[in-house]
Design a protein around this motif. Structure first.
Motif, PDB file in Angstrom:
ATOM      1  N   LEU A  45       0.847  -1.202   0.000  1.00 16.02           N
ATOM      2  CA  LEU A  45       0.000   0.000   0.000  1.00 16.02           C
ATOM      3  C   LEU A  45       0.879   1.249   0.000  1.00 16.02           C
ATOM      4  O   LEU A  45       0.602   2.215  -0.724  1.00 16.02           O
ATOM      5  N   THR A  46       1.928   1.218   0.810  1.00 23.82           N
ATOM      6  CA  THR A  46       2.839   2.354   0.914  1.00 23.82           C
ATOM      7  C   THR A  46       3.601   2.563  -0.392  1.00 23.82           C
ATOM      8  O   THR A  46       3.773   3.705  -0.836  1.00 23.82           O
ATOM      9  N   VAL A  47       4.033   1.480  -1.029  1.00 25.62           N
ATOM     10  CA  VAL A  47       4.712   1.591  -2.323  1.00 25.62           C
ATOM     11  C   VAL A  47       3.775   2.227  -3.350  1.00 25.62           C
ATOM     12  O   VAL A  47       4.157   3.167  -4.062  1.00 25.62           O
ATOM     13  N   ALA A  48       2.548   1.725  -3.424  1.00 24.71           N
ATOM     14  CA  ALA A  48       1.581   2.266  -4.389  1.00 24.71           C
ATOM     15  C   ALA A  48       1.320   3.744  -4.118  1.00 24.71           C
ATOM     16  O   ALA A  48       1.263   4.560  -5.051  1.00 24.71           O
ATOM     17  N   LYS A  49       1.182   4.100  -2.845  1.00 25.80           N
ATOM     18  CA  LYS A  49       0.945   5.498  -2.480  1.00 25.80           C
ATOM     19  C   LYS A  49       2.173   6.355  -2.805  1.00 25.80           C
ATOM     20  O   LYS A  49       2.036   7.480  -3.278  1.00 25.80           O
ATOM     21  N   SER A  50       3.358   5.809  -2.609  1.00 31.90           N
ATOM     22  CA  SER A  50       4.589   6.544  -2.933  1.00 31.90           C
ATOM     23  C   SER A  50       4.662   6.849  -4.423  1.00 31.90           C
ATOM     24  O   SER A  50       5.016   7.962  -4.818  1.00 31.90           O
ATOM     25  N   TYR A  51       4.314   5.881  -5.241  1.00 30.76           N
ATOM     26  CA  TYR A  51       4.295   6.113  -6.687  1.00 30.76           C
ATOM     27  C   TYR A  51       3.271   7.184  -7.051  1.00 30.76           C
ATOM     28  O   TYR A  51       3.526   8.021  -7.911  1.00 30.76           O
ATOM     29  N   ALA A  52       2.124   7.162  -6.399  1.00 27.68           N
ATOM     30  CA  ALA A  52       1.078   8.141  -6.697  1.00 27.68           C
ATOM     31  C   ALA A  52       1.462   9.543  -6.206  1.00 27.68           C
ATOM     32  O   ALA A  52       1.211  10.532  -6.898  1.00 27.68           O
ATOM     33  N   ASP A  53       2.073   9.615  -5.028  1.00 26.46           N
ATOM     34  CA  ASP A  53       2.397  10.910  -4.430  1.00 26.46           C
ATOM     35  C   ASP A  53       3.681  11.539  -4.965  1.00 26.46           C
ATOM     36  O   ASP A  53       3.840  12.759  -4.913  1.00 26.46           O
ATOM     37  N   VAL A  54       4.605  10.713  -5.440  1.00 24.31           N
ATOM     38  CA  VAL A  54       5.904  11.214  -5.890  1.00 24.31           C
ATOM     39  C   VAL A  54       6.165  10.724  -7.327  1.00 24.31           C
ATOM     40  O   VAL A  54       6.779   9.671  -7.525  1.00 24.31           O
ATOM     41  N   PRO A  55       5.710  11.474  -8.322  1.00 24.73           N
ATOM     42  CA  PRO A  55       5.888  11.042  -9.715  1.00 24.73           C
ATOM     43  C   PRO A  55       7.360  10.833 -10.103  1.00 24.73           C
ATOM     44  O   PRO A  55       7.663  10.028 -10.981  1.00 24.73           O
ATOM     45  N   GLN A  56       8.267  11.521  -9.423  1.00 26.68           N
ATOM     46  CA  GLN A  56       9.689  11.372  -9.725  1.00 26.68           C
ATOM     47  C   GLN A  56      10.204   9.973  -9.371  1.00 26.68           C
ATOM     48  O   GLN A  56      11.242   9.551  -9.880  1.00 26.68           O
ATOM     49  N   LEU A  57       9.497   9.256  -8.517  1.00 27.85           N
ATOM     50  CA  LEU A  57       9.917   7.907  -8.139  1.00 27.85           C
ATOM     51  C   LEU A  57       9.957   7.018  -9.375  1.00 27.85           C
ATOM     52  O   LEU A  57      10.920   6.293  -9.603  1.00 27.85           O
ATOM     53  N   ARG A  58       8.915   7.069 -10.186  1.00 21.24           N
ATOM     54  CA  ARG A  58       8.861   6.262 -11.405  1.00 21.24           C
ATOM     55  C   ARG A  58      10.026   6.615 -12.327  1.00 21.24           C
ATOM     56  O   ARG A  58      10.685   5.737 -12.870  1.00 21.24           O
ATOM     57  N   GLN A  59      10.261   7.913 -12.493  1.00 19.31           N
ATOM     58  CA  GLN A  59      11.346   8.354 -13.368  1.00 19.31           C
ATOM     59  C   GLN A  59      12.689   7.826 -12.876  1.00 19.31           C
ATOM     60  O   GLN A  59      13.513   7.353 -13.664  1.00 19.31           O
ATOM     61  N   ALA A  60      12.917   7.890 -11.582  1.00 21.04           N
ATOM     62  CA  ALA A  60      14.185   7.430 -11.015  1.00 21.04           C
ATOM     63  C   ALA A  60      14.336   5.916 -11.166  1.00 21.04           C
ATOM     64  O   ALA A  60      15.385   5.428 -11.588  1.00 21.04           O
ATOM     65  N   VAL A  61      13.281   5.175 -10.840  1.00 18.82           N
ATOM     66  CA  VAL A  61      13.348   3.713 -10.896  1.00 18.82           C
ATOM     67  C   VAL A  61      13.487   3.235 -12.345  1.00 18.82           C
ATOM     68  O   VAL A  61      14.172   2.250 -12.617  1.00 18.82           O
ATOM     69  N   ASP A  62      12.872   3.933 -13.286  1.00 21.19           N
ATOM     70  CA  ASP A  62      12.947   3.553 -14.702  1.00 21.19           C
ATOM     71  C   ASP A  62      14.243   4.012 -15.377  1.00 21.19           C
ATOM     72  O   ASP A  62      14.532   3.599 -16.499  1.00 21.19           O
ATOM     73  N   ASN A  63      15.019   4.845 -14.701  1.00 16.83           N
ATOM     74  CA  ASN A  63      16.244   5.393 -15.279  1.00 16.83           C
ATOM     75  C   ASN A  63      17.309   4.291 -15.417  1.00 16.83           C
ATOM     76  O   ASN A  63      17.783   3.752 -14.420  1.00 16.83           O
ATOM     77  N   PRO A  64      17.711   3.970 -16.658  1.00 21.30           N
ATOM     78  CA  PRO A  64      18.702   2.906 -16.845  1.00 21.30           C
ATOM     79  C   PRO A  64      20.104   3.287 -16.345  1.00 21.30           C
ATOM     80  O   PRO A  64      20.939   2.408 -16.140  1.00 21.30           O
ATOM     81  N   MET A  65      20.351   4.554 -16.133  1.00 21.25           N
ATOM     82  CA  MET A  65      21.663   5.007 -15.662  1.00 21.25           C
ATOM     83  C   MET A  65      21.818   4.881 -14.136  1.00 21.25           C
ATOM     84  O   MET A  65      22.932   4.921 -13.627  1.00 21.25           O
TER      85      MET A  65
END
Length: 178
Positions: free
Chosen positions: A32-52
């Protein structure tokens, strides 16, 4: 392979492991916290998806997104997701886990909207009423919305009871227009 299939397979495996380890409730809170973190912090997705970004940094980010001191099972799951290169689907895995957990535990989501704040006793009575009707446990959310003027709106599963003053006034107004 499609995102829904991947996320459901991983979530199903995590739920089975969590159930076997008797950690399903803790992992539920973490997902639940992970899902909420993704919803509340859009930069999380960008960071996790960053291949660098190195895998260790992604691991640290996702563990932080799971809350304070996530279980060893959640940490191992995150490591597996990263090892397999499935991190772009992590948010969907979290949502899938939540859905599967609720289905397994017969947890219904309910929402009570009122014009003014209600007492804990009143909220508890509404929760018990929904639990008796659904024969399951209820995750109850309350919201104050002064726009409904008075009364309440109760929603759970596919049911909606609108006993708000605003709706009643609109009904009377529509009848007068006919």
């Amino acid at each position: 392979m499609d995102i829904g299939v991947i996320s459901t397979r991983y979530a199903r495996a995590l739920l089975k492991s969590a159930t076997d380890a008797k950690l399903e409730d803790q992992v539920y809170q973490e997902m639940l916290t992970v899902a909420k973190s993704y919803a509340d912090v859009p930069q999380l997705r960008q960071a996790v998806d960053n291949p660098m970004l190195p895998r260790e940094k992604k691991q640290m980010l996702l563990e932080t997104a799971a809350g304070q001191a996530p279980s060893q099972l959640t940490c191992s799951f995150i490591a597996l997701v990263l090892k397999e290169g499935r991190e772009p689907v992590m948010q969907f895995m979290a949502y899938s886990y939540v859905t599967l957990y609720r289905k397994q535990k017969n947890v219904i989501r309910g929402k009570l909207t009122t014009a003014a704040r209600v007492s804990a006793d009143t909220e508890q009575k509404m929760r018990r009423m929904v639990e008796s009707k659904t024969l399951g446990s209820v995750e109850f959310e309350t919201e104050v919305n002064p726009d409904i003027i008075g009364g309440f709106i109760l929603e759970y599963d596919t049911y909606r009871m609108d006993a708000s003053v605003k709706t009643k006034l609109n009904t009377i107004l529509n009848q007068l227009k006919k």
